[in-house]
Design an enzyme around this catalytic site. Structure first.
Site, PDB file in Angstrom:
ATOM      1  N   GLU A  24       0.815  -1.215   0.000  1.00 29.99           N
ATOM      2  CA  GLU A  24       0.000   0.000   0.000  1.00 29.99           C
ATOM      3  C   GLU A  24       0.845   1.260   0.000  1.00 29.99           C
ATOM      4  O   GLU A  24       1.991   1.269   0.455  1.00 29.99           O
ATOM      5  CB  GLU A  24      -0.939   0.025   1.206  1.00 29.99           C
ATOM      6  CG  GLU A  24      -0.253   0.149   2.551  1.00 29.99           C
ATOM      7  CD  GLU A  24      -1.239   0.252   3.709  1.00 29.99           C
ATOM      8  OE1 GLU A  24      -2.183   1.061   3.618  1.00 29.99           O
ATOM      9  OE2 GLU A  24      -1.053  -0.486   4.694  1.00 29.99           O
ATOM     10  N   GLU A  43     -10.532   0.683   8.839  1.00 28.56           N
ATOM     11  CA  GLU A  43      -9.273   0.880   9.547  1.00 28.56           C
ATOM     12  C   GLU A  43      -9.185   2.342   9.989  1.00 28.56           C
ATOM     13  O   GLU A  43      -8.341   3.095   9.530  1.00 28.56           O
ATOM     14  CB  GLU A  43      -8.082   0.513   8.656  1.00 28.56           C
ATOM     15  CG  GLU A  43      -6.789   0.367   9.450  1.00 28.56           C
ATOM     16  CD  GLU A  43      -5.543   0.324   8.576  1.00 28.56           C
ATOM     17  OE1 GLU A  43      -4.604  -0.419   8.920  1.00 28.56           O
ATOM     18  OE2 GLU A  43      -5.496   1.038   7.555  1.00 28.56           O
TER      19      GLU A  43
END
Length: 260
Positions: free
Chosen positions: A143, A240
Site C-alpha cells: 500500500e 481501519e
C-alpha cells in the site's frame, strides 16, 4: 456488493486484543483484519476466530520499527535477511489462519540520496514475498501511505503503486488501496478505483483528515462505496479508522452501507 472487515488493531481498542473478536462479531462483522497479529499465538487466534465464526481476511508482514517512527523493514538494504525471516514468520501464521491477502508495508527512506537503493530493495523483497505467499494461494498486496503522516514513505501515491506493479510484474501481486491515505494526498479516489479496480487486492478506509469514522471528515463515502459495490471487485473493505467515540457507537455507517 460491500463486505466489510473490522480492523482489530484500530477498532474496539477499549478491550484487549483477544476480546475484540467477540466485539466485532456482536457488532455485525463476519470478518476481521489485524495489522500485526504476532503478539498472539497463532493457535489462540485460530481458536478465537472459530469461536466467533469469523474469517481473518488480512494481516501484515512485520514492519520492524515503522510504527514507532523508524524506516520499517521491506525497503532497507541492510535488513534483507530480517525481511526474509519476517516472511517465514508470516507464512507460519498464514498456513494456519488462511487469510485472503497479506500486506507488505514499503516503509520509509530518510536519506534522499539512497532512495533509489531503497526502492530497488523493496521491489526485490516484494517479489520474494509474492512468490512465497503464492505457494499458499494467498494474494500479496502493498500500500501507499500518505507522506503527511509518515514523511519519507517511499510509496505515497497511486501512481507510485502502479509503477511498482509494472516493475515487478508478478501475477500474485496487487495493490492495497487505502482511501484515507490517498485522500490525504489529495487524490481522486473514486477515479482511481474505477480505472484500476482489477489490480486492487484489498481496500481500507477512514475519513480524512482526522482518520476517524465516516462522517467525521470530508470523504464522500456514498460515492466511493457505490463505485466499489457496482464494480467487479470481489474482495473485502476494511474499516481501519480511529474511532472518535466508543467503537460500537461509531458504527452507524455500517447500518447504511453493509450488505449481507
Amino acid at each position: 456488493m460491500l463486505r466489510f472487515t473490522a480492523n482489530l488493531s484500530l477498532l474496539f481498542t477499549e478491550r484487549p486484543l483477544p476480546e475484540r473478536f467477540q466485539a466485532a462479531k456482536q457488532c455485525g462483522f463476519d470478518a476481521v483484519e489485524i495489522q500485526f497479529p504476532y503478539s498472539l499465538r497463532v493457535e489462540q487466534i485460530g481458536d478465537l476466530l472459530a469461536q466467533q465464526d469469523l474469517k481473518l481476511v488480512l494481516f501484515n508482514v512485520d514492519a520492524d520499527t515503522l510504527l514507532q517512527g523508524g524506516e520499517g523493514l521491506a525497503a532497507v538494504p541492510e535488513k534483507r535477511e530480517q525481511f526474509k525471516a519476517a516472511v517465514e514468520q508470516t507464512l507460519a501464521y498464514a498456513e494456519r489462519l488462511k487469510p485472503r491477502v497479506i500486506n507488505v508495508l514499503p516503509g520509509r527512506c530518510f536519506d534522499p540520496q539512497r532512495l533509489g537503493e531503497y526502492q530497488t530493495t523493496f521491489c526485490e523483497n516484494l517479489a520474494y514475498a509474492a512468490a512465497a505467499f503464492a505457494e499458499l494461494g494467498i494474494k500479496t498486496v502493498f500500500e501507499a501511505v500518505n507522506s503527511h503522516d509518515m514523511p519519507g514513505f517511499i510509496v505515497d501515491t497511486g501512481d507510485k503503486m502502479l509503477d511498482v506493479l509494472k516493475q515487478i510484474g508478478h501475477p500474485n501481486l496487487f495493490m492495497q488501496y487505502d482511501i484515507y491515505h490517498m485522500s490525504r494526498m489529495g487524490e481522486d479516489c473514486a477515479g482511481f478505483l474505477r480505472q484500476h479496480m482489477d489490480r486492487i487486492g484489498h481496500i481500507q478506509f477512514a475519513d480524512s483528515p482526522g482518520r476517524g469514522q465516516p462522517g467525521t471528515g470530508v470523504v464522500d463515502f456514498k460515492t466511493l462505496f457505490e463505485v466499489i459495490a457496482t464494480s467487479d471487485y470481489q474482495g473485502w473493505v476494511g474499516a481501519e479508522y480511529r474511532p472518535t467515540i466508543e467503537t460500537a457507537v461509531s458504527l452507524e455507517w455500517l447500518k447504511t452501507y453493509a450488505v449481507k
